[in-house]
Structures are given as C-alpha cells and as structure tokens.
Write an enzyme that holds these catalytic residues in place. Sequence first.
Site, PDB file in Angstrom:
ATOM      1  N   ASP A 225      46.976  51.307 -37.592  1.00 14.72           N
ATOM      2  CA  ASP A 225      47.017  52.717 -37.213  1.00 14.72           C
ATOM      3  C   ASP A 225      47.377  53.567 -38.434  1.00 14.72           C
ATOM      4  O   ASP A 225      46.988  53.225 -39.555  1.00 14.72           O
ATOM      5  CB  ASP A 225      48.032  52.910 -36.074  1.00 14.72           C
ATOM      6  CG  ASP A 225      47.597  53.989 -35.096  1.00 14.72           C
ATOM      7  OD1 ASP A 225      47.540  55.158 -35.507  1.00 14.72           O
ATOM      8  OD2 ASP A 225      47.335  53.675 -33.923  1.00 14.72           O
TER       9      ASP A 225
ATOM     10  N   SER B 276      43.781  56.000 -26.953  1.00 18.08           N
ATOM     11  CA  SER B 276      44.736  55.526 -27.959  1.00 18.08           C
ATOM     12  C   SER B 276      46.065  55.167 -27.329  1.00 18.08           C
ATOM     13  O   SER B 276      46.777  54.290 -27.809  1.00 18.08           O
ATOM     14  CB  SER B 276      44.976  56.617 -29.016  1.00 18.08           C
ATOM     15  OG  SER B 276      43.990  56.619 -29.999  1.00 18.08           O
TER      16      SER B 276
ATOM     17  N   HIS C  24      50.638  59.310 -34.893  1.00 17.23           N
ATOM     18  CA  HIS C  24      49.827  58.461 -34.009  1.00 17.23           C
ATOM     19  C   HIS C  24      50.274  57.001 -34.049  1.00 17.23           C
ATOM     20  O   HIS C  24      50.431  56.349 -33.006  1.00 17.23           O
ATOM     21  CB  HIS C  24      48.363  58.592 -34.422  1.00 17.23           C
ATOM     22  CG  HIS C  24      47.374  57.987 -33.490  1.00 17.23           C
ATOM     23  ND1 HIS C  24      47.067  56.652 -33.492  1.00 17.23           N
ATOM     24  CD2 HIS C  24      46.597  58.541 -32.541  1.00 17.23           C
ATOM     25  CE1 HIS C  24      46.138  56.403 -32.583  1.00 17.23           C
ATOM     26  NE2 HIS C  24      45.830  57.539 -31.991  1.00 17.23           N
TER      27      HIS C  24
END
Length: 767
Positions: A148, A551, A219
Amino acid sequence: MAAVSCVAKLGTIVVVLLSLVIMSSSSSNSDRRTYIVQMKHNEKPDSYLTHHDWYSASLASSTTGGDSDSILYSYSAAYNGFSASLDPDQVESLRQSDSVLGVYQDTLYHLHTTRTPQFLGIIDGQLGLQRQQQLNAASHDVIIGVLDTGVWPESRSFDDSDMPPVPTRWKGECEQGEDFKASACNKKLIGARKFAKGFRLAAGVISKEKESPRDQDGHGTHTSTTAAGRQVANASLFGFAAGTARGMAVHARVATYKVCWKTGCFGSDILAGMDRAIADGVDVLSMSLGGGSAPYYRDTIAIGAFKAMEKGVFVSCSAGNSGPAKASLANTAPWIMTVGAGTLDRDFPAYAILGNGRRLTGVSLYSGKGMGDQPLPLVYFYSSSSNNNNSNLCLPGSLQPEAVRGKVVYCDRGVNPRVEKGQVVKDAGGIGMILGNTPENGEELVADSHMLPTVAVGRKIGDEIREYLRTQGSNAKAVIQFGGTVLGVKPSPVVAAFSSRGPNMVAPQILKPDVIGPGVNILAGWSEGIGPTGLDSDTRKTQFNIMSGTSMSCPHISGLAALLKAAHPTWSPSAIKSALMTTAYTLDNNNSPLRDAAGGQLSTPWAHGAGHVDPHKALSPGLVYDITTEEYIAFVCSVGYELKQVQAIVNRANVTCTKRLGDPGRLNYPSFSVLFGKSRVVRYTRQLTNVGAAGSVYVVSAEAPPGVQISVKPKQLVFKNVGDKMRYTVTFVSEKGGSGDAFGSITWKNAGNEVRSPVAFGWERRI
C-alpha cells in the site's frame, strides 16, 4: 495527495489499468521506458552464480547499451525475471531471445480506495472463551503483508504490549528512511519496506515525498490497521464512530510494503513488493489496488499472486470501485480472493431542512461549527448545452463568488472528489453544501469529513431538492443540521453502489467477485501526516479516519483469512477461500435478500459473489473445495492462451499443457458461472473435502431460476473420515430461447453445516 480511488477520499473514481508511456528521467535517453522481462528461470547456465548475474549478462549481450545499471529489480519469489529501463531496440532484441518468455511495458495501478468487529461477530467473547484464547495464541504466528502507501508506525493500533517475540522464520526488516527509523518497528509491526524505483524512473523525482516506508497518504495505515490493528479505546474521528477500534486479526503480525506513491502504484514496484513479501515469510498478502480486465499473462498482480498461492500465501485483493457498471471488476484470477464492499449497520445522519419545511435525511462527518437554525439562500447551477462550465458539479474554478457567497450550494456528485467539491464551494464563499447523488450512485450514502457544513443525499432526495429549486428559484432556502452517530441501521448490509461488478470478462466461467465485506464508512488508523480529507488545505490531524471503498473491504477479508490460517495452519489458500465463500450469507438484518444501493433492487452474485462473509461459520465450514497448483495450471491451459502465455502466468517455462480442463468452468471452484452457447446442456464435476467431523452425511438442494433445470448426482455424500474427498456432478439444462442473466445456488447440508455455492447463468453475450 496520492491518486487513490477510495470512495471516501476521491469519490467514485473509475479504477483503470493504464498503459503508460513511462519516460526515463534522463533527457539523453528520452525514448527509454520501463519494462518487465520474464525469463526462463530454469535455463540459467551454471556459470552464473545468481540469477541476477545471468540477467545482467543477458541484457548486456542481447542488447546495445544494456548493462546492470539499467536493471531496477531482479525478481525471484513472485516472478522469474527483472525490470529494466530499455529503449525500443533493446526491447525487440530481448523478445527475440530464446531465454525470454516475455517483455511487458510497466503499467500503473491505482488504490481502490470500528464497528466492523461487532458487526462481524469476532469481538472477544463472541467466539467462546476457550476458542478465542486458542485463536489469539495461534494468531501470533500469522503474518499479514500489506502492499500500500506505507505505514504510520506511531499509531496506537501497532502497540505490541504483551506480544511474544517475532516468529523466528521471519526474514523481513524495518527499512531506514529519511523520516523513518529502523527502530520504528516492534513485535506487532514487524517489517516496513519501500519500493520506488519504477515510480522514480517514471517521475524523475518523487515530488514532496520522502523515500521511506512512512505513510504520508493515510491509505496504507487505514488498510493495515483494519486487517490486524490492536484494540484502541476511545477511538473516533472527531467524535464520530466513538468506541474501541480494532482490526480483524488483533494478535497477528503486520508487515508493510510501500509500493504506492502520489501518482499511483507501478507494476514493477508492486512486483518487487510481492517478491520481497513472499521471501520475507508472510502468510497473507493484502492488496487494496488493481487495474482493469487485462489478460492474466499481462497482469502483474495475477502473475505474482499465482506464485504466492503456490507457496501457500493467501492473496486478498479489492474488486475495484467502478460499480455499478457491469463487467467492471479488477483482480479476477481464480487464485485471488476478489472482495467487493457492503455497508455496516452504522450511520452518520445529517439533515437538509428546506424553506418549505421539508426535513430530508442524508449523511455527513462534518465536525466544525454548524450553520445554526436560520435558513440561507440555496442555489444550484443547472447544466445545459449553453452552459458547459460544469458548475453543477462544483469543479475547481466553476463557481463565481458573487453567485454563491453567503449561500448553500447544491452540487451533483461525480467527476471530482466529493470533499474537493466542498472546498470549491468554501473557496467561493459558500456557507454550506448539499451533495446530491446521480443515477449512477442511486441511494448509496457515503459520509465525508467535509471542510464546511455538508449533507450528502441519495438520488430520490436529490431529485426532490432539484425540483424544489426549480419551482422556488431565487426564493429557495435551506439549513443543514447534524445527527451524530446512529447504530442498528436497517437494512444492512447493502451492496455498495461503487463496488465493481461481474461478469468476469477475463475468464467468464469463473464467478467474481468472490464475497463482499464491510467497505462503507469504516473507522481505522490514520496517518498524522495528512488531514482526513487528503486535501492540501486540510490541516487537521487525527489518529483515526472514516473511509469507504473496496480498499476497506479487502483488508477485512485479509484479517479473517489470517484468523482461519491460525485456526487451520495446514489449510491451503484455496481451502481458506472456500470456507469464506461457502459460509457467506445472502440475507440482511431484516432477514430479506441482500439489496443493491445503486437502485434499491435485489442484489445478485454479479455484485455480492457468494455473499457477505460470516467469520463464525467460516471457522468451521464442514466441507471445502480445495484446488492444487496443478489444477490451476490446467485451468490456465484451458482459457485459450498460447503456450508461452500460459508459461508466463504460472512462472514455469517447462509447462506443456498436457493436462487441460477442456472447459475452464470445470475448475474445482466454490461457485459456478454457467455459459449456455451452442449447447443447452452444461455439466460440471466438483470435489468436496471433509474438514468437519467423521461420519458426516450431506444432502444436496438446488435452487434454479425459471428456464433452467439443475440436477445433481449423487444427491447424498457420506464422509467416513476427516480428510475424505467426494465428487459430485451437476447438470445444467437450459430451455430453448434463454437469454439475459439468471442466478441460482447449490447447497450441501447436514445438521451443523450449509455449504452453499452461488450459480450465475448467461446466454450469448452477457453485457
């Protein structure tokens, strides 16, 4: 802000696999680009000590100007080959080499961007005390690798108090960086690495980003803490979703691999991260990123995931955020767990009170000073052929301050991020915003931490407000108010409108997505290097954020896979996948069939796959559909690829495809996708393995749609011992004149288990 497509951060963004012209940073070599070269691994001459030495020599001897300095990465665990900066002549020369399987231009992928433990039923005590203690202890040996945007190691979710020493088999490391110390890792966050060579070559420099594993985007911290974050009391986003935050596999270890930067995630870097994660010793790979429907031999993630599967690593990937469009899936390979998104039973209500007294409900995470009770003028800039400045979408530069100053602005959802629309309104002097869904979003409501008072409303309410604006003109008024956090929302789960849908256009005989998990308004850890909206103007700091997207659903399944790995360490990745799929549920908390947020209609397996995951039942599924590596190879040999393309997918130059399935749908998959073409009869055989109790007897039941007959032989399976395998054959017969799409199921039942497989039917072309 990184180019992430998490719905909470950037709105409903189409997730695409872009074939890029990747330019070298050297002005004297402007025609050079990054390529991934796949080699025939077993043909390395003994005269070379390592494969890297062989790759360097091959590049130098086969091309003009090729040398070891051109090589970015040498791959070994996830791929056989290397990536390098090459000019067109070098590419063509390598493609002519007998030692080369293929040469592929680097590609760019994008990210597919708590109440969930209670919603899923995995908080301490819900699994039983003894079972929970056993699972906690076993989970210490399970390692989840997250590819990520990196990690914020100071997050309280990575507290390693009371955790035992790191497993001795772990080969990873905590990589030093400009703003990242090697001591940042601990017994919970056991590894952190970065991979930026592909991105650096494309971009020349990493603008405003320091080369370290640190997460400056948020994220990566959000996904990794969702998968395995420790319990953190008094967690919230500015008071929203207050409570104890925790991941799925609280006691599992986390290793992060930063492969995504501001412009996205390059295939060469992703492959390097997968390669290193497998070599380091991860048990689960969690990848909330992907591309489009590329053939498997051109899909970096699919090829790397095949090698991971072969080595016993479970790979979980997000399905994409391109719904509700059909055939919009990413990560469709059958050896990957493809995860869609659903809602929770938690909401964040907000209200638009119109000048006519109507009080209309939406959602919001706005936490600043409110508007009060006094309605203000409400304006909306209708789009028309004569007005093409997209003011209705509130794009940057589209609003005139003299038209919106001191007013509430109605904006249509779409094109640019939702939070950016609010900033556009604020910059133009607006006081508040009503954000209305369009037909593409239906009734789906995704909350955001806006920079000004905002309420997001569904399509029907949006239409009502637009009609009010049309009839009232300059007399239209509104005020926005907020309702905090509400639990027990019904119906839930509902399939998120943004969640990508089937059918699977790469291999139509494999039903995708596999399952859905929580992916809307998810609270998890956050990077303090960026505000919750991700906007440059957002200077707020928070340790937790609420985000939406596949996600977010992907790491839920990654964490659950870690729990199953802890409970059943000998199970293969396909057995774990089968357990999660065949025990998934398709009824919401109203005991009604799952619905689709896009239009409120009933959902189908094209949207929810086998259903919503149920961790309790998955721990004891009774039976599983297991698949060996050789069976996957037979599947790839049956898809219609050339032999060299098959060899590229499975990373074996000696594959001959002597074993084929004939029909790819004959793979021992836990679901069915039946295509009626010239023949009105399709027949498949499946094999079930008993992982429950000795002396188990299962009886079959089939649910067929109108126009289709389903027959199963035998109708009863008797398993004398644990580990026994039994086969059954199912015959699907279509009536004449069938068309469109239809759905059914096949379920094997006994007193303690239901092993359910969804079935999708298609006639002729399906989109």
